[in-house]
Design an enzyme around this catalytic site. Structure first.
Site, PDB file in Angstrom:
ATOM      1  N   SER A  17      42.871  74.666  -0.867  1.00 36.10           N
ATOM      2  CA  SER A  17      43.521  75.763  -1.065  1.00 36.10           C
ATOM      3  C   SER A  17      43.505  76.266   0.250  1.00 36.10           C
ATOM      4  O   SER A  17      43.844  77.319   1.000  1.00 36.10           O
ATOM      5  CB  SER A  17      42.549  76.528  -2.595  1.00 36.10           C
ATOM      6  N   LYS A  95      34.801  63.762   3.938  1.00 38.25           N
ATOM      7  CA  LYS A  95      33.302  63.005   4.823  1.00 38.25           C
ATOM      8  C   LYS A  95      33.140  62.934   7.005  1.00 38.25           C
ATOM      9  O   LYS A  95      33.677  63.910   6.382  1.00 38.25           O
ATOM     10  CB  LYS A  95      35.233  61.389   5.437  1.00 38.25           C
ATOM     11  N   ASN A 111      34.695  74.279  11.082  1.00 41.77           N
ATOM     12  CA  ASN A 111      34.288  73.810   9.338  1.00 41.77           C
ATOM     13  C   ASN A 111      34.282  75.254   8.674  1.00 41.77           C
ATOM     14  O   ASN A 111      33.653  75.346   8.915  1.00 41.77           O
ATOM     15  CB  ASN A 111      33.025  72.660   9.218  1.00 41.77           C
ATOM     16  N   HIS A 113      32.335  76.375   5.221  1.00 45.28           N
ATOM     17  CA  HIS A 113      31.335  75.822   4.029  1.00 45.28           C
ATOM     18  C   HIS A 113      31.023  76.779   2.914  1.00 45.28           C
ATOM     19  O   HIS A 113      30.578  78.193   3.266  1.00 45.28           O
ATOM     20  CB  HIS A 113      29.940  75.384   4.900  1.00 45.28           C
ATOM     21  N   ASP A 154      27.243  70.711   9.062  1.00 50.47           N
ATOM     22  CA  ASP A 154      26.575  71.639   8.907  1.00 50.47           C
ATOM     23  C   ASP A 154      25.541  72.917   9.731  1.00 50.47           C
ATOM     24  O   ASP A 154      24.669  73.315   8.779  1.00 50.47           O
ATOM     25  CB  ASP A 154      25.885  71.853   7.490  1.00 50.47           C
ATOM     26  N   GLU A 183      36.490  82.629   1.001  1.00 54.61           N
ATOM     27  CA  GLU A 183      36.899  81.645   2.296  1.00 54.61           C
ATOM     28  C   GLU A 183      37.969  81.526   2.895  1.00 54.61           C
ATOM     29  O   GLU A 183      37.912  81.768   4.177  1.00 54.61           O
ATOM     30  CB  GLU A 183      36.255  80.450   1.825  1.00 54.61           C
TER      31      GLU A 183
HETATM   32  C1  GRF Z   1      35.643  74.839  -0.135  1.00 57.38           C
HETATM   33  O1  GRF Z   1      35.085  75.952  -0.858  1.00 57.38           O
HETATM   34  C2  GRF Z   1      34.920  74.673   0.829  1.00 57.38           C
HETATM   35  O2  GRF Z   1      34.721  75.156   1.311  1.00 57.38           O
HETATM   36  C3  GRF Z   1      34.562  73.068   0.778  1.00 57.38           C
HETATM   37  O3  GRF Z   1      35.470  72.746   0.496  1.00 57.38           O
HETATM   38  C4  GRF Z   1      36.161  73.108  -0.876  1.00 57.38           C
HETATM   39  C5  GRF Z   1      38.200  72.807  -0.406  1.00 57.38           C
HETATM   40  O4  GRF Z   1      38.242  73.113  -1.005  1.00 57.38           O
HETATM   41  N1  GRF Z   1      33.595  72.705   2.544  1.00 57.38           N
HETATM   42  P1  GRF Z   1      39.581  73.750  -0.654  1.00 57.38           P
HETATM   43  O5  GRF Z   1      40.466  71.856  -0.782  1.00 57.38           O
HETATM   44  O6  GRF Z   1      39.671  74.245   0.825  1.00 57.38           O
HETATM   45  O7  GRF Z   1      40.360  74.499  -1.787  1.00 57.38           O
END
Ligand code: GRF
Length: 204
Positions: A17, A95, A111, A113, A154, A183
């Site tokens: 997503s 990974k 990234n 998180h 992280d 996000e």
């Molecule tokens: C998200 O919550 C992101 O923060 C984490 O993995 C999830 C991925 O969700 N690293 P998507 O595949 O982007 O829907």
């Protein structure tokens, strides 16, 4: 005309997503970037389908295609290099990147998180585990963090954060949904600032 677009390579393991939010923003010209390749370690990842639907090159690289971790690391690095990637974007990539890939793209890997790092990060803190831990801790706030990726989980420099409230009746699922909305917006916005050069970003 497209010469100034930031070339991004996205790595994703799951539904994708965040990848979709990025692809949409690029298509709508809200993000001056060009997604050039999507790599996944999961052959049936929704992310690969989304990329294919958008006409973006896809690549499945995993312990099955490359049983040796060293070769897998080089295959990831070489794929990113082959597509001329400027910035590597991890979007739910489950990974750990190998040392050759990190060295080839130092300070050029980001990234997202689903918590307010440095809290609730590190090994084991992924997916619903993060939101379960936030609720169990009694924190009143969670959120999303975009950060640089280095050798440790992280731990890289934090580039952007946005918080959301944790409500008394939250389940990990309701909290995850609230964070996910943030996000999508935060990742696109941070990538836009990187692409435009308006975010302070270490230069190797
Ligand atoms: C998200 O919550 C992101 O923060 C984490 O993995 C999830 C991925 O969700 N690293 P998507 O595949 O982007 O829907």
């Amino acid at each position: 005309m497209n010469r100034q677009l930031l070339r991004i390579g996205i790595l994703a393991s799951g539904r994708g997503s965040n990848l979709q939010a990025i692809l949409d923003a690029c298509r709508e010209k809200k993000l001056p970037a060009k997604p050039v390749v999507v790599i996944s370690n999961n052959a049936s990842a929704g992310a690969l389908e989304r990329a294919a639907r958008a006409g973006i090159a896809t690549c499945y690289l995993s312990a099955r295609t490359h049983p040796s971790p060293e070769y897998l690391d080089r295959a990831v690095r070489d794929t990113l290099l082959k597509y001329g990637v400027d910035l590597v974007v991890l979007a739910g990539y489950m990974k750990k990147l190998g040392p050759e890939t990190i060295a080839a793209f130092r300070n050029r890997i980001v990234n997202i998180h689903p918590a307010l790092l440095p809290k609730f990060g590190g090994p084991g803190m992924f997916g619903m585990h993060v939101h379960e831990a936030v609720i169990a801790s009694g924190e009143k706030e969670s959120g999303a963090t975009v950060h640089l990726v280095d050798e440790e989980y992280d731990r890289g420099k934090i580039l952007a954060q946005e918080s959301v409230p944790v409500q008394d009746d939250d389940t990990p699922e309701t909290l995850a949904a609230r964070v996910l909305e943030v996000e999508h917006r935060l990742y696109v916005d941070t990538l836009r600032r990187i692409a435009e050069g308006s975010l302070e970003f270490p230069q190797d």
